[in-house]
Motif scaffolding. Structure first.
Motif, PDB file in Angstrom:
ATOM      1  N   LYS A 101      38.906  -9.084  48.416  1.00  0.00           N
ATOM      2  CA  LYS A 101      38.098  -7.886  48.651  1.00  0.00           C
ATOM      3  C   LYS A 101      38.536  -7.247  49.960  1.00  0.00           C
ATOM      4  O   LYS A 101      38.684  -7.936  50.970  1.00  0.00           O
ATOM      5  N   ALA A 102      38.737  -5.930  49.943  1.00  0.00           N
ATOM      6  CA  ALA A 102      39.219  -5.255  51.151  1.00  0.00           C
ATOM      7  C   ALA A 102      38.785  -3.799  51.161  1.00  0.00           C
ATOM      8  O   ALA A 102      38.310  -3.270  50.155  1.00  0.00           O
ATOM      9  N   CYS A 103      38.963  -3.165  52.309  1.00  0.00           N
ATOM     10  CA  CYS A 103      38.766  -1.723  52.455  1.00  0.00           C
ATOM     11  C   CYS A 103      40.023  -1.142  53.085  1.00  0.00           C
ATOM     12  O   CYS A 103      40.686  -1.788  53.891  1.00  0.00           O
ATOM     13  N   LEU A 104      40.313   0.087  52.701  1.00  0.00           N
ATOM     14  CA  LEU A 104      41.420   0.828  53.269  1.00  0.00           C
ATOM     15  C   LEU A 104      40.840   2.133  53.793  1.00  0.00           C
ATOM     16  O   LEU A 104      40.113   2.824  53.073  1.00  0.00           O
ATOM     17  N   TYR A 105      41.119   2.433  55.066  1.00  0.00           N
ATOM     18  CA  TYR A 105      40.526   3.605  55.717  1.00  0.00           C
ATOM     19  C   TYR A 105      41.620   4.531  56.235  1.00  0.00           C
ATOM     20  O   TYR A 105      42.621   4.075  56.788  1.00  0.00           O
ATOM     21  N   PHE A 106      41.402   5.812  56.037  1.00  0.00           N
ATOM     22  CA  PHE A 106      42.295   6.851  56.552  1.00  0.00           C
ATOM     23  C   PHE A 106      41.441   7.854  57.304  1.00  0.00           C
ATOM     24  O   PHE A 106      40.345   8.205  56.835  1.00  0.00           O
ATOM     25  N   CYS A 107      41.920   8.309  58.460  1.00  0.00           N
ATOM     26  CA  CYS A 107      41.152   9.321  59.173  1.00  0.00           C
ATOM     27  C   CYS A 107      42.048  10.438  59.672  1.00  0.00           C
ATOM     28  O   CYS A 107      43.187  10.219  60.060  1.00  0.00           O
ATOM     29  N   ASP A 108      41.488  11.626  59.611  1.00  0.00           N
ATOM     30  CA  ASP A 108      42.112  12.835  60.121  1.00  0.00           C
ATOM     31  C   ASP A 108      41.378  13.155  61.413  1.00  0.00           C
ATOM     32  O   ASP A 108      40.287  13.729  61.395  1.00  0.00           O
ATOM     33  N   ARG A 109      41.949  12.718  62.534  1.00  0.00           N
ATOM     34  CA  ARG A 109      41.268  12.872  63.826  1.00  0.00           C
ATOM     35  C   ARG A 109      41.105  14.332  64.213  1.00  0.00           C
ATOM     36  O   ARG A 109      40.122  14.697  64.852  1.00  0.00           O
ATOM     37  N   ARG A 110      42.044  15.155  63.822  1.00  0.00           N
ATOM     38  CA  ARG A 110      41.991  16.573  64.204  1.00  0.00           C
ATOM     39  C   ARG A 110      40.731  17.264  63.666  1.00  0.00           C
ATOM     40  O   ARG A 110      40.083  18.028  64.362  1.00  0.00           O
ATOM     41  N   PHE A 111      40.405  16.987  62.409  1.00  0.00           N
ATOM     42  CA  PHE A 111      39.249  17.639  61.781  1.00  0.00           C
ATOM     43  C   PHE A 111      38.056  16.705  61.629  1.00  0.00           C
ATOM     44  O   PHE A 111      37.070  17.045  60.982  1.00  0.00           O
ATOM     45  N   PHE A 112      38.138  15.509  62.209  1.00  0.00           N
ATOM     46  CA  PHE A 112      37.073  14.519  62.182  1.00  0.00           C
ATOM     47  C   PHE A 112      36.583  14.275  60.750  1.00  0.00           C
ATOM     48  O   PHE A 112      35.409  14.426  60.415  1.00  0.00           O
ATOM     49  N   ARG A 113      37.557  13.905  59.894  1.00  0.00           N
ATOM     50  CA  ARG A 113      37.272  13.561  58.501  1.00  0.00           C
ATOM     51  C   ARG A 113      37.854  12.184  58.236  1.00  0.00           C
ATOM     52  O   ARG A 113      38.817  11.780  58.882  1.00  0.00           O
ATOM     53  N   GLY A 114      37.282  11.486  57.276  1.00  0.00           N
ATOM     54  CA  GLY A 114      37.829  10.186  56.932  1.00  0.00           C
ATOM     55  C   GLY A 114      37.404   9.737  55.556  1.00  0.00           C
ATOM     56  O   GLY A 114      36.472  10.279  54.971  1.00  0.00           O
ATOM     57  N   VAL A 115      38.109   8.745  55.059  1.00  0.00           N
ATOM     58  CA  VAL A 115      37.766   8.164  53.766  1.00  0.00           C
ATOM     59  C   VAL A 115      37.939   6.653  53.837  1.00  0.00           C
ATOM     60  O   VAL A 115      38.927   6.150  54.360  1.00  0.00           O
ATOM     61  N   THR A 116      36.919   5.955  53.366  1.00  0.00           N
ATOM     62  CA  THR A 116      36.968   4.507  53.210  1.00  0.00           C
ATOM     63  C   THR A 116      37.062   4.219  51.730  1.00  0.00           C
ATOM     64  O   THR A 116      36.255   4.730  50.943  1.00  0.00           O
ATOM     65  N   LEU A 117      38.039   3.421  51.346  1.00  0.00           N
ATOM     66  CA  LEU A 117      38.196   3.017  49.952  1.00  0.00           C
ATOM     67  C   LEU A 117      37.888   1.537  49.842  1.00  0.00           C
ATOM     68  O   LEU A 117      38.383   0.737  50.635  1.00  0.00           O
ATOM     69  N   LYS A 118      37.050   1.181  48.878  1.00  0.00           N
ATOM     70  CA  LYS A 118      36.741  -0.220  48.594  1.00  0.00           C
ATOM     71  C   LYS A 118      37.594  -0.658  47.432  1.00  0.00           C
ATOM     72  O   LYS A 118      37.734   0.079  46.446  1.00  0.00           O
ATOM     73  N   GLY A 119      38.133  -1.877  47.526  1.00  0.00           N
ATOM     74  CA  GLY A 119      38.949  -2.338  46.420  1.00  0.00           C
ATOM     75  C   GLY A 119      39.346  -3.789  46.525  1.00  0.00           C
ATOM     76  O   GLY A 119      38.819  -4.544  47.348  1.00  0.00           O
ATOM     77  N   MET A 120      40.285  -4.133  45.679  1.00  0.00           N
ATOM     78  CA  MET A 120      40.815  -5.486  45.600  1.00  0.00           C
ATOM     79  C   MET A 120      42.309  -5.428  45.883  1.00  0.00           C
ATOM     80  O   MET A 120      42.969  -4.433  45.575  1.00  0.00           O
ATOM     81  N   VAL A 121      42.824  -6.506  46.470  1.00  0.00           N
ATOM     82  CA  VAL A 121      44.250  -6.556  46.763  1.00  0.00           C
ATOM     83  C   VAL A 121      44.934  -7.643  45.962  1.00  0.00           C
ATOM     84  O   VAL A 121      44.311  -8.601  45.506  1.00  0.00           O
ATOM     85  N   GLU A 122      46.222  -7.451  45.841  1.00  0.00           N
ATOM     86  CA  GLU A 122      47.099  -8.437  45.228  1.00  0.00           C
ATOM     87  C   GLU A 122      48.293  -8.561  46.174  1.00  0.00           C
ATOM     88  O   GLU A 122      48.825  -7.548  46.641  1.00  0.00           O
ATOM     89  N   ILE A 123      48.683  -9.774  46.502  1.00  0.00           N
ATOM     90  CA  ILE A 123      49.865 -10.000  47.331  1.00  0.00           C
ATOM     91  C   ILE A 123      51.054 -10.113  46.382  1.00  0.00           C
ATOM     92  O   ILE A 123      51.103 -11.013  45.548  1.00  0.00           O
ATOM     93  N   CYS A 124      51.984  -9.181  46.492  1.00  0.00           N
ATOM     94  CA  CYS A 124      53.133  -9.117  45.583  1.00  0.00           C
ATOM     95  C   CYS A 124      54.395  -9.613  46.286  1.00  0.00           C
ATOM     96  O   CYS A 124      54.752  -9.111  47.353  1.00  0.00           O
ATOM     97  N   GLU A 125      55.031 -10.588  45.669  1.00  0.00           N
ATOM     98  CA  GLU A 125      56.277 -11.120  46.211  1.00  0.00           C
ATOM     99  C   GLU A 125      57.413 -11.038  45.198  1.00  0.00           C
ATOM    100  O   GLU A 125      58.488 -11.551  45.435  1.00  0.00           O
ATOM    101  N   ASP A 126      57.162 -10.340  44.101  1.00  0.00           N
ATOM    102  CA  ASP A 126      58.187 -10.197  43.074  1.00  0.00           C
ATOM    103  C   ASP A 126      59.224  -9.163  43.512  1.00  0.00           C
ATOM    104  O   ASP A 126      58.906  -8.217  44.237  1.00  0.00           O
ATOM    105  N   PRO A 127      60.474  -9.325  43.095  1.00  0.00           N
ATOM    106  CA  PRO A 127      61.548  -8.426  43.536  1.00  0.00           C
ATOM    107  C   PRO A 127      61.302  -6.947  43.207  1.00  0.00           C
ATOM    108  O   PRO A 127      61.592  -6.077  44.024  1.00  0.00           O
ATOM    109  N   GLU A 128      60.742  -6.656  42.041  1.00  0.00           N
ATOM    110  CA  GLU A 128      60.529  -5.259  41.632  1.00  0.00           C
ATOM    111  C   GLU A 128      59.577  -4.533  42.577  1.00  0.00           C
ATOM    112  O   GLU A 128      59.846  -3.408  43.002  1.00  0.00           O
TER     113      GLU A 128
END
Length: 141
Positions: A66-93
């Motif tokens: 379980k994780a969150c990914l956050y992006f913010c636009d400091r210039r316009f004081f906007r942001g988005v938090t995304l809730k989701g799940m992660v997978e650790i990928c080690e395959d060549p593709e």
């Protein structure tokens, strides 16, 4: 209310150089890290981030995806938090999908370096902050 979340949020994300990934530490507390912006993404749902296999965050995410990914636009004081799940990928593709030539600076053995892996983050919901308002939204898969 956002008319087109995919467009509004996608545009915000496209202009950021940094993403903030939150995992949970061994005591269950949030642990936030600045990461290079995702090199590849599928809309506002799937994001691919590069990192070290040996990192503490990978260890945490293997134990609890379980994780969150956050992006913010400091210039316009906007942001988005995304809730989701992660997978650790080690395959060549998947590793080749986001590999860039300059990455040898971090991973001396190149794309096959065992200390190079990809975090695949898949969001299912989020919160968008702009204009002193917060808006919850779902992401359809």
């Amino acid at each position: 209310m956002m008319r087109d979340p995919e467009k509004t949020i996608g545009n915000l994300i496209s202009h950021q150089k940094t993403a903030y990934l939150t995992s949970l530490d061994k005591d269950g507390f949030p642990d936030v890290r600045a990461m290079l912006a995702p090199r590849v993404r599928e809309g506002i749902q799937v994001f691919y981030l590069t990192t070290n296999t040996s990192s503490e965050k990978v260890e945490q995410l293997r134990k609890n995806p379980k994780a969150c990914l956050y992006f913010c636009d400091r210039r316009f004081f906007r942001g988005v938090t995304l809730k989701g799940m992660v997978e650790i990928c080690e395959d060549p593709e998947t590793k080749e999908l986001i590999w860039e030539p300059g990455d040898t600076m971090y991973y001396k053995e190149g794309v096959t370096d065992p200390d190079y892996c990809v975090i695949k983050f898949t969001a299912f919901s989020g919160k968008y902050y702009a204009g002193f308002k917060v808006e919850d939204f779902s992401i359809e898969g």
